[in-house]
Design an enzyme around this catalytic site. Structure first.
Site, PDB file in Angstrom:
ATOM      1  CE  LYS A  78      -3.792   1.832   2.913  1.00  0.00           C
ATOM      2  NZ  LYS A  78      -4.583   1.526   4.133  1.00  0.00           N
ATOM      3  CB  SER A 153      -7.925   3.321   3.158  1.00  0.00           C
ATOM      4  OG  SER A 153      -7.042   2.705   4.070  1.00  0.00           O
ATOM      5  CB  SER A 177      -7.945   0.225   5.869  1.00  0.00           C
ATOM      6  OG  SER A 177      -8.636   1.434   5.732  1.00  0.00           O
TER       7      SER A 177
HETATM    8  N1  GLN Z   1     -12.975   3.514   6.802  1.00  0.00           N
HETATM    9  C1  GLN Z   1     -12.245   3.799   7.978  1.00  0.00           C
HETATM   10  C2  GLN Z   1     -11.822   5.246   8.015  1.00  0.00           C
HETATM   11  O1  GLN Z   1     -12.063   5.917   7.069  1.00  0.00           O
HETATM   12  C3  GLN Z   1     -11.069   2.875   8.115  1.00  0.00           C
HETATM   13  C4  GLN Z   1      -9.840   3.352   7.483  1.00  0.00           C
HETATM   14  C5  GLN Z   1      -8.642   2.549   7.808  1.00  0.00           C
HETATM   15  O2  GLN Z   1      -8.726   1.480   8.413  1.00  0.00           O
HETATM   16  N2  GLN Z   1      -7.488   3.097   7.444  1.00  0.00           N
HETATM   17  O3  GLN Z   1     -11.256   5.700   8.970  1.00  0.00           O
END
Ligand code: GLN
Length: 479
Positions: A78, A153, A177
Site C-alpha cells: 500500500k 482504504s 482498511s
Molecule cells: N474507513 C475507515 C476510516 O475511514 C477505516 C480506514 C482505515 O482502516 N485506514 O477511517
C-alpha cells in the site's frame, strides 16, 4: 494461460520442479497489471527492479543457495508504507514527489525473506476512507464489477490480489482498511493485534489504531506473511514482547469444539443486507451442525462504535498530519509569500476534501472547551467497548460477524453523504477500538456475483487460533 496460485506452497512446488521461474511469475503479474490498468490499483510499478530481483533469485535457486521463506512471493505494498529510495505518497498531492529515506520495518523483514515488491498500491488519501474514492490518483475499480468500489482504504492492494497482479499485498488497517476491501474483493485480510506488527515507516493516520497486515488469496499465506512481519522492533515502543507463533508450512486445521458468539445487535441492525445476513446465518447453522456452540450475545455498544472511532481517529489524525506544513517536506504552495501563507496555502492545496474534514473535526474535538465533551468522552467509551469485547472473548473463543453490512457498492455513492460511508465501518471498528485481532474470509458470492466476507475476532495475541479456525470455517463453507 498462466496459472493463478492460491498459496506460496503451490508456487514453491512449481519453482522446485522447474515448471516456473520467479522471473516468469513476475512477468505474468506485470502482464496482468498491464491488462487491468483501468482498475487503477497501482500508483507505481517497480517493473525493472522486480524483474532484476527475480533473475537474481532464480540464479540463487538454481545454484542451490540458501533462500528466504518468502522466495517466490511477489507482493505489492500500500502506498503509505515506506520503502527506501521509492516514492511514497499516501495517495496525496501533499506527498506526490516524496521519496522514502528509510524502509519501514515490515518492508525490511519481507525483503530479508526474499519477497519481491512489484509496486505500490493506490489507497484512500492518508488511509482515510472505506471506498478508495478519496485518492488524489483517482478511484480504484472492483474487478468483480467495475462500476463498484473495491472498499478502502487498502482498495488498490485488494484489487491487485483479486486480479492476480501480484501474489499478495500488504495493507494497513486502522478501522477496517484491510478487512473491508478484502471482503469486497473476495480475498483474505488479517488485521493483527494492536502492538503485533511494527508501525515504523508506516505513514501515520491514527497511531493508537494503525496496524499493517496481509491481504492474500489463502489463510496459509496470511499466516506466513504475518509471521515474517510480526514481533518486537526497537523502532516501535508500542510493540508487545509476546512471542510470535511459528506456523507450520501448512496452517494446521483445528477441528476442536469451539464456543462462538454472534452479536444480537448486528443481527437486528437496520443497514444489514439480506444476503449478507443469510450468509452469516448459514455459517452459524453449519457450525452448529458440526457440534460447535454458537450463541447470540448482546453487545450494547454497537451504535457507539462508529462515533467513538471517528472522534478518536480524527483527533489523532489532526495531530499526526500537522507535520505536513510545506516546510519540512512534501508539497509547498507556489503562492506562499511568508510563513503563515506557506502553512495555509500548502495545506489547503495539498490535502483533499476528506482529509481536511478530518483535520478540522479532529482539531475541534481536541480544542479547549470541547475536549471533555468529545475526545475525553470517546476515550471513556473506548474503554467500555474494550472491556465488553474482552468479556465476550473470555466466555467465547470467537466473535463472528459479517465484515461489512453490504457488498461492494457503486462508485460515486459516498459523494452524497460521508456519514453513510462512515457507517460502513460498523462491524470492523469494534476490533480496532479493542485492539484485538480480526480476519475477513471470503465465504461466497451473492446473487450478483459480488464477494461477501465474514469476520472472525478473537483475543489479543491469539492470531494463531484465529488463523486456524478461519481455515476451518472456510473449509466448511466451501465443502
Ligand atoms: N474507513 C475507515 C476510516 O475511514 C477505516 C480506514 C482505515 O482502516 N485506514 O477511517
Amino acid at each position: 494461460m498462466a496459472k493463478t496460485y492460491t498459496s506460496l506452497t503451490e508456487i514453491k512446488q512449481d519453482l522446485q520442479s522447474g515448471d516456473v521461474t520467479v522471473e516468469g511469475l513476475v512477468q505474468n503479474y506485470l502482464s496482468n497489471i498491464n491488462k487491468y490498468e483501468r482498475l487503477n490499483a497501482f500508483n507505481e510499478v517497480f517493473e525493472t527492479e522486480a524483474l532484476q530481483k527475480a533473475a537474481e533469485l532464480d540464479r540463487k535457486i538454481k545454484s542451490g543457495d540458501a533462500i528466504g521463506s518468502l522466495a517466490g512471493m511477489v507482493i505489492a505494498i500500500k502506498d503509505n508504507i515506506c520503502y527506501k529510495g521509492h516514492v511514497v505518497t499516501a495517495s496525496s498531492k501533499i506527498l506526490e514527489n516524496f521519496t522514502s529515506v528509510f524502509s519501514s520495518t515490515v518492508v525490511e523483514r519481507l525483503l530479508a525473506q526474499d519477497a519481491i515488491i512489484i509496486g505500490r498500491c493506490n489507497c484512500d488519501e492518508f488511509a482515510m476512507g472505506g471506498a478508495n474514492e478519496n485518492s488524489y490518483f483517482g478511484p480504484v475499480k472492483n474487478m468483480a464489477d467495475e462500476s463498484r468500489v473495491p472498499g478502502g482504504s487498502s482498495g488498490g492492494s485488494a484489487v491487485a490480489v483479486q486480479a492476480n497482479m501480484c501474489h499478495a499485498a500488504i495493507g494497513t488497517d486502522t478501522g477496517g482498511s484491510i478487512r473491508q476491501p478484502a471482503s469486497f474483493c473476495g480475498v483474505v485480510g488479517l488485521k493483527p493485534t494492536y502492538g503485533r506488527v511494527s508501525r515504523h515507516g508506516i505513514i501515520a493516520y491514527a497511531s493508537s489504531f494503525d496496524q499493517p497486515g496481509p491481504i492474500t488469496r489463502s489463510i496459509e499465506d496470511a499466516a506466513l506473511l504475518f509471521q515474517v512481519m510480526a514481533g518486537p522492533d526497537a523502532y516501535d515502543s508500542t510493540l508487545a514482547r509476546v512471542p510470535v507463533p511459528r506456523f507450520a508450512e501448512q496452517t494446521a486445521v483445528d477441528t476442536g469444539r469451539k464456543k462462538i458468539a454472534y452479536l444480537q445487535e448486528v443481527m437486528d441492525s437496520k443497514g444489514l443486507d439480506s444476503e449478507v445476513k443469510a450468509t452469516l446465518l448459514q455459517t452459524i447453522e453449519n457450525l452448529k451442525a458440526e457440534g460447535h456452540v454458537v450463541e447470540p450475545v448482546s453487545f450494547e455498544y454497537l451504535d457507539y462504535v462508529v462515533p467513538t472511532y471517528y472522534i478518536l481517529t480524527m483527533a489523532e489524525a489532526s495531530s499526526n498530519l500537522a507535520r505536513y506544513d510545506g516546510v519540512h517536506y512534501g508539497y509547498r504552495s507556489a503562492n506562499a509569500v511568508d510563513l503563515v501563507t506557506t502553512y495555509k496555502r500548502s495545506r489547503s492545496e495539498g490535502f483533499g476534501t476528506e482529509v481536511k474534514r478530518r483535520i478540522m473535526l479532529g482539531t475541534f474535538v481536541l480544542s479547549a472547551g470541547y475536549y471533555d465533551a468529545y475526545y475525553g468522552k470517546a476515550q471513556k467509551v473506548r474503554k467500555l467497548i474494550q472491556k465488553r469485547t474482552n468479556e465476550i472473548l473470555e466466555e467465547y473463543d470467537f466473535i463472528l460477524t459479517p465484515t461489512a453490512p453490504e457488498p461492494a457498492f457503486k462508485i460515486g455513492r459516498q459523494d452524497i453523504d460521508p456519514i453513510v460511508t462512515y457507517l460502513e465501518d460498523i462491524f470492523t471498528v469494534q476490533a480496532s477500538l479493542a485492539g484485538v485481532p480480526a480476519i475477513s474470509i471470503p465465504v461466497e458470492n451473492n446473487s450478483q456475483n459480488l464477494p461477501l466476507g465474514l469476520q472472525l475476532i478473537t483475543k489479543a495475541f491469539d492470531e494463531e487460533k484465529l488463523l486456524n479456525f478461519a481455515t476451518y470455517v472456510l473449509g466448511l463453507r466451501k465443502s
